[in-house]
Design a protein around this motif. Structure first.
Motif, PDB file in Angstrom:
ATOM      1  N   ILE A   1       0.840  -1.208   0.000  1.00 13.27           N
ATOM      2  CA  ILE A   1       0.000   0.000   0.000  1.00 13.27           C
ATOM      3  C   ILE A   1       0.870   1.250   0.000  1.00 13.27           C
ATOM      4  O   ILE A   1       0.665   2.173  -0.790  1.00 13.27           O
ATOM      5  CB  ILE A   1      -0.929   0.011   1.237  1.00 13.27           C
ATOM      6  N   ARG A   2       1.889   1.233   0.882  1.00 14.76           N
ATOM      7  CA  ARG A   2       2.750   2.418   0.996  1.00 14.76           C
ATOM      8  C   ARG A   2       3.483   2.675  -0.318  1.00 14.76           C
ATOM      9  O   ARG A   2       3.555   3.791  -0.806  1.00 14.76           O
ATOM     10  CB  ARG A   2       3.735   2.230   2.150  1.00 14.76           C
TER      11      ARG A   2
ATOM     12  N   GLN B   1      -0.001   4.950  -1.713  1.00 11.86           N
ATOM     13  CA  GLN B   1      -0.031   6.131  -0.855  1.00 11.86           C
ATOM     14  C   GLN B   1       0.432   7.353  -1.642  1.00 11.86           C
ATOM     15  O   GLN B   1       1.578   7.413  -2.092  1.00 11.86           O
ATOM     16  CB  GLN B   1       0.886   5.927   0.345  1.00 11.86           C
TER      17      GLN B   1
ATOM     18  N   CYS C   1      -2.269  14.945  -0.603  1.00 10.84           N
ATOM     19  CA  CYS C   1      -3.702  14.761  -0.791  1.00 10.84           C
ATOM     20  C   CYS C   1      -4.349  16.076  -1.195  1.00 10.84           C
ATOM     21  O   CYS C   1      -3.788  17.147  -1.004  1.00 10.84           O
ATOM     22  CB  CYS C   1      -4.326  14.237   0.499  1.00 10.84           C
TER      23      CYS C   1
ATOM     24  N   ILE D   1      -4.927   7.929   3.323  1.00  7.73           N
ATOM     25  CA  ILE D   1      -4.492   6.557   3.608  1.00  7.73           C
ATOM     26  C   ILE D   1      -3.599   6.511   4.847  1.00  7.73           C
ATOM     27  O   ILE D   1      -2.756   7.378   5.042  1.00  7.73           O
ATOM     28  CB  ILE D   1      -3.717   6.012   2.383  1.00  7.73           C
ATOM     29  N   GLY D   2      -3.799   5.482   5.688  1.00  6.81           N
ATOM     30  CA  GLY D   2      -2.899   5.278   6.812  1.00  6.81           C
ATOM     31  C   GLY D   2      -3.574   5.241   8.164  1.00  6.81           C
ATOM     32  O   GLY D   2      -2.970   4.818   9.148  1.00  6.81           O
TER      33      GLY D   2
END
Ligand code: ADP
Ligand code: MG
Length: 308
Positions: free
Chosen positions: A7-8, A12, A16, A24-25
């Motif tokens: 994901i990272r 990510q 944003c 995300i996170g």
């Protein structure tokens, strides 16, 4: 690579959008919807082998998973903002995910969309995207609203994706793109906001999707099948075959709208939108076409259906 690294590394974003307070996170995302606007949300799943051929390139799968959702937002007349991504992957195949993310973000960046969260699991390849956008209150384009005398018009073209699918490996690359990388008509949807009476995106075949508009509006329609905006690759086909593909083929992601004739003329005079008139709304329920002799005959409204 585990789920979190994946994901990272691939999903990510570095930054944003301003409306995204928390992306995300964390356990969930937090967004500040545009002031005074209504949120519009939709979700669509693509399953390998059902919604795209198994030989589809990873980048094209990423693009298409987002495109089909953006087409729904376009049909609502929404300004797209962002999306969530639920990925079910057979394995943490870095090469696949990298290419997938490449196609996905190519389309996302073209429309300045932010990915704000999702879920990643192991399982058969399937992708669910939940996209969201905004509209001024009361201005979302709905399926209901067609009125007797309205012109039915289509933005985009029809039948190309189904023809590419039928041709399989024989499909010309430009035609195959129509299947793999549909272009969501967000600008058209936005421009029709407040002008069209109703809209639907054509994903299951024009006849089936127009059928939903007719049902929602409790009206009928007469099509002028000679005016269907065929994908250019269909032009050399026998007319009956081209007509079948245009009416019943899926995956077009065109927009079908109903609007008063003078409004259509006004829009066409501005020459910014390519809207092809294809018929007229009538009071008699059902879908018909007008023959060369002027007589009406019924058109089947079946389309692709799961569980049918
Ligand atoms: P939880 O266990 O609380 O469900 P996850 O471990 O699934 O949390 O997700 C951690 C973070 O990563 C969350 O912010 C989630 O939204 C995000 N996330 C997980 N999978 C994806 C994905 N495929 N794309 C984008 N964000 C994802
Ligand atoms: Mg989770």
């Amino acid at each position: 690579m585990n789920e979190f690294e994946l994901i990272r590394r691939y999903f990510q974003p570095a930054a944003c959008a301003p409306w995204c307070q928390l992306g995300i996170g964390d356990d969930a995302a937090v967004i500040a919807p545009p002031a005074g606007q209504h949120l519009v949300l939709c979700t669509d799943t693509l399953i390998a082998g059902r919604h795209f051929p198994l030989n589809t390139a990873a980048a094209d799968i990423g693009w298409k998973a987002l495109a089909v959702n953006l087409s729904d937002l376009a049909a609502m007349g929404a300004d797209a903002l962002g999306f969530l991504l639920n990925l079910s992957l057979p394995s943490a195949d870095a090469a696949f995910v990298e290419q997938f993310a490449c196609g996905l973000f190519e389309l996302a960046e073209a429309h300045q969309l932010s990915l704000i969260g999702g879920d990643t699991t192991q399982g058969p390849l399937s992708i669910t995207i939940t996209a969201f956008g905004a509209v001024p209150p009361g201005q979302a384009l709905r399926r209901a609203g067609a009125q007797v005398g309205d012109v039915i018009a289509v933005a985009g073209n029809l039948g190309g994706a189904a023809w590419a699918l039928q041709q399989g490996d024989q499909a010309a690359p430009a035609l195959r793109l129509k299947l793999d990388r549909p272009e969501p008509l967000l600008g058209v949807g936005r421009a029709l906001r407040g002008r069209a009476r109703c809209a639907i995106d054509v994903s299951d075949g024009l006849a089936a999707d127009l059928g939903h508009v007719l049902q929602a509006g409790a009206v009928g329609a007469v099509l002028d099948c000679a005016n269907l905006p065929l994908h250019p690759a269909l032009r050399g086909l026998p007319p009956m075959q081209a007509r079948e593909l245009a009416l019943y083929g899926g995956d077009d992601y065109a927009l079908c709208v109903c609007l008063p004739g003078p409004v259509l003329s006004q829009i066409q005079a501005e020459a910014e939108l390519n809207l092809q008139p294809i018929g007229e709304i009538i009071a008699q329920p059902g879908l018909f076409q007008r023959g060369a002799d002027g007589k009406l005959s019924a058109v089947e409204t079946h389309g692709y259906q799961h569980f049918a």
